[in-house]
Design a protein around this motif. Sequence first.
Motif, PDB file in Angstrom:
ATOM      1  N   GLU A  37       0.845  -1.195   0.000  1.00 18.92           N
ATOM      2  CA  GLU A  37       0.000   0.000   0.000  1.00 18.92           C
ATOM      3  C   GLU A  37       0.876   1.238   0.000  1.00 18.92           C
ATOM      4  O   GLU A  37       1.839   1.322   0.740  1.00 18.92           O
ATOM      5  CB  GLU A  37      -0.882   0.021   1.254  1.00 18.92           C
ATOM      6  N   THR A  38       0.544   2.188  -0.845  1.00 18.59           N
ATOM      7  CA  THR A  38       1.247   3.462  -0.814  1.00 18.59           C
ATOM      8  C   THR A  38       0.470   4.384   0.120  1.00 18.59           C
ATOM      9  O   THR A  38      -0.748   4.460   0.053  1.00 18.59           O
ATOM     10  CB  THR A  38       1.352   4.096  -2.206  1.00 18.59           C
ATOM     11  N   LYS A  39       1.207   5.030   0.963  1.00 13.12           N
ATOM     12  CA  LYS A  39       0.556   5.919   1.926  1.00 13.12           C
ATOM     13  C   LYS A  39       0.598   7.344   1.414  1.00 13.12           C
ATOM     14  O   LYS A  39       1.665   7.926   1.265  1.00 13.12           O
ATOM     15  CB  LYS A  39       1.234   5.823   3.278  1.00 13.12           C
ATOM     16  N   ALA A  40      -0.547   7.877   1.144  1.00 14.64           N
ATOM     17  CA  ALA A  40      -0.664   9.279   0.746  1.00 14.64           C
ATOM     18  C   ALA A  40      -0.593  10.125   2.002  1.00 14.64           C
ATOM     19  O   ALA A  40      -0.971   9.690   3.090  1.00 14.64           O
ATOM     20  CB  ALA A  40      -1.982   9.511   0.022  1.00 14.64           C
ATOM     21  N   PRO A  41      -0.073  11.340   1.874  1.00 12.32           N
ATOM     22  CA  PRO A  41      -0.037  12.205   3.056  1.00 12.32           C
ATOM     23  C   PRO A  41      -1.443  12.451   3.584  1.00 12.32           C
ATOM     24  O   PRO A  41      -2.376  12.617   2.815  1.00 12.32           O
ATOM     25  CB  PRO A  41       0.597  13.494   2.543  1.00 12.32           C
ATOM     26  N   GLN A  42      -1.555  12.431   4.888  1.00  6.88           N
ATOM     27  CA  GLN A  42      -2.844  12.669   5.522  1.00  6.88           C
ATOM     28  C   GLN A  42      -3.118  14.162   5.570  1.00  6.88           C
ATOM     29  O   GLN A  42      -2.349  14.916   6.159  1.00  6.88           O
ATOM     30  CB  GLN A  42      -2.856  12.079   6.931  1.00  6.88           C
TER      31      GLN A  42
END
Length: 68
Positions: free
Chosen positions: A3-8
């Motif tokens: 999973e790529t984590k996008a900035p929150q």
Amino acid sequence: MEETKAPQIPPFVPVMTIERFAQMSGLEEGVIQGHIRRGYLPTIKLGRYRVINLSLLQMQCLEEGDWS
């Protein structure tokens, strides 16, 4: 699969007008404008208005503060 984590991104970023920030801090607007020009206060542009990003300012203060 990784999973790529996008900035929150927070749903609401607290901002304040330069005029209101001057009132709340007790500093003159000219002083606030000088701090903005020198990069001491983080701002964002909303349309034709420039406002102070209080969330980023708080983060900078916590990172730079001597809390020991």
